[in-house]
Enzyme design. Sequence first.
Site, short mmCIF file in Angstrom:
data_model
loop_
_atom_site.label_atom_id
_atom_site.label_comp_id
_atom_site.label_asym_id
_atom_site.label_seq_id
_atom_site.Cartn_x
_atom_site.Cartn_y
_atom_site.Cartn_z
N CYS A 78 85.88 122.64 -6.48
CA CYS A 78 86.99 122.27 -7.04
C CYS A 78 88.34 122.91 -6.27
O CYS A 78 88.29 122.67 -5.14
CB CYS A 78 87.22 122.66 -8.53
N HIS B 137 82.80 119.17 -10.24
CA HIS B 137 82.19 120.35 -10.97
C HIS B 137 80.66 120.25 -11.08
O HIS B 137 80.26 119.47 -11.93
CB HIS B 137 82.78 120.77 -12.14
N GLU C 85 78.39 122.23 -11.90
CA GLU C 85 77.82 122.70 -13.21
C GLU C 85 78.11 121.87 -14.25
O GLU C 85 77.38 122.13 -15.42
CB GLU C 85 78.66 124.04 -13.50
#
Length: 212
Positions: free
Chosen positions: A87, A192, A194
């Site tokens: 990011c 992202h 994750e």
Amino acid sequence: MFTAIVDLESGNLHSAVKAFERVTRETRSEKVAIVSDPRDLTQASRIVLPGDGSFPNCMGALSRQTDLFETMAELVKKDGRPFLGICIGMQLLASKGHEFHAVSGLDWIPGEVEKIRPDDQQLKVPHMGWNDLIIDHPHAVIDGIDKGDHAYFVHSYQFRTAEPRHCIAHVDYGGAVTAIVAHDNLVGTQFHPEKSQKTGLRLIANFLQWSP
């Protein structure tokens, strides 16, 4: 040796750590640790820089931690240790950012971070939610990730690389929006990983095995 996730106190750190820990367990890769001490960072085999918030704030936080900043730069640029920016951590790789005002970036991948301006006025900014990836160039970190695999984005600015070859994947959001950049031992994701389920976990696993 371990994978270091650099702590800039910019948020989103622990969700990234949890995703990396899950992948390390499943792939039996080296351990992951949060690092804020430059002495610890020197022991890392690869470095991850997550970021949340604005380009100026994150660049300022990194610049204020002079020893950590200089150690990271030496390990990445001189020693060639694999680096992943997430990011804002990816955007900081650029030469300059234009969020609020012009701020110099790391200048590790030439280009500038600019406001997203969709051609379709119905599309809102921030660009928030799931988008299908479009692969532009093959790369080890996206092995097994195909056109149409989706990832999760939350951002209002995008990294426009000076050289098209450094953008290895993009998404269509009223025009092309950079999704993944790569150059030498550097890679960055605007999305992202994750939060991107299978696609994100695959990219993390690839990064942990990557030998540029």
